[in-house]
Scaffold this motif. Structure first.
Motif, PDB file in Angstrom:
ATOM      1  N   HIS A  71       0.967  -1.028   0.077  1.00  0.00           N
ATOM      2  CA  HIS A  71       0.131   0.002  -0.067  1.00  0.00           C
ATOM      3  C   HIS A  71       0.881   1.193   0.055  1.00  0.00           C
ATOM      4  N   LEU A  90      -4.140  -6.536  -8.880  1.00  0.00           N
ATOM      5  CA  LEU A  90      -4.142  -7.903  -8.377  1.00  0.00           C
ATOM      6  C   LEU A  90      -4.817  -8.854  -8.989  1.00  0.00           C
ATOM      7  N   LEU A  91      -5.966  -8.776  -9.338  1.00  0.00           N
ATOM      8  CA  LEU A  91      -7.053  -9.748 -10.041  1.00  0.00           C
ATOM      9  C   LEU A  91      -6.412  -9.989 -11.472  1.00  0.00           C
ATOM     10  N   ASP A 131      -7.074   2.079  -4.233  1.00  0.00           N
ATOM     11  CA  ASP A 131      -7.429   0.915  -3.702  1.00  0.00           C
ATOM     12  C   ASP A 131      -8.026  -0.115  -4.703  1.00  0.00           C
ATOM     13  N   ARG A 132      -9.203   0.645  -5.200  1.00  0.00           N
ATOM     14  CA  ARG A 132      -9.792  -0.080  -6.447  1.00  0.00           C
ATOM     15  C   ARG A 132      -8.921  -0.505  -7.482  1.00  0.00           C
ATOM     16  N   LEU A 137     -15.761  -8.205  -8.580  1.00  0.00           N
ATOM     17  CA  LEU A 137     -15.875  -6.808  -7.687  1.00  0.00           C
ATOM     18  C   LEU A 137     -17.297  -6.432  -7.861  1.00  0.00           C
ATOM     19  N   GLU A 187      -6.919  -3.201  -6.325  1.00  0.00           N
ATOM     20  CA  GLU A 187      -7.482  -4.526  -6.461  1.00  0.00           C
ATOM     21  C   GLU A 187      -7.534  -5.229  -7.753  1.00  0.00           C
TER      22      GLU A 187
END
Length: 141
Positions: free
Chosen positions: A72, A89-90, A82-83, A104, A86
């Protein structure tokens, strides 16, 4: 989703044709009504089971790879939300835009918008390039 809608439309058309055939039948009686009810019930049950199996199979085919971690601090330095983290990461887990949107609970266009922003922030041209750059910058561990 379009295939599902088209299959339902074809099913409805087939049922309407069957109903018209039943009405045209010269030997129309109460016992034939019972037979038609059973036939239609079985058709709906079979169709429902087939559709549910295909939906479950489609969603269970998402392969889970090793979980990556998000740094972070590095993410904040790069200006990534943050989104967006995410979504990176996906992508690293190998999911498509459609699968990410489903996981999501957002629209696929929203996923694409986030990817565009991440690409601009990381100065990359594609989604895999963004993941590679995020790993180089230690955003994804």
């Amino acid at each position: 989703m379009k295939q599902l809608i088209i299959s339902f439309e074809l099913l409805i058309i087939a049922i309407l044709v069957l109903l018209l055939l039943a009405r045209v039948d010269q030997f129309y009686s109460a016992s034939i009504d019972d037979i038609w009810i059973v036939v239609f019930s079985l058709a709906f049950i079979t169709t429902g089971v087939i559709i549910i199996k295909s939906v479950i199979k489609k969603h269970s085919s998402i392969v889970q790879q090793r979980p990556s971690l998000i740094n972070h601090d590095q993410m904040a330095k790069a200006g990534i939300s943050d989104r967006e983290g995410e979504i990176l990461l996906l992508i690293d887990e190998g999911l498509s835009n459609e699968q990410i949107a489903g996981k999501l609970f957002i629209a696929e266009s929203t996923v694409k918008r986030h990817l565009t922003r991440v690409s601009k922030k990381l100065h990359t041209d594609c989604r895999t390039g963004s993941v590679k750059k995020a790993k180089e910058m230690s955003i994804l561990l």
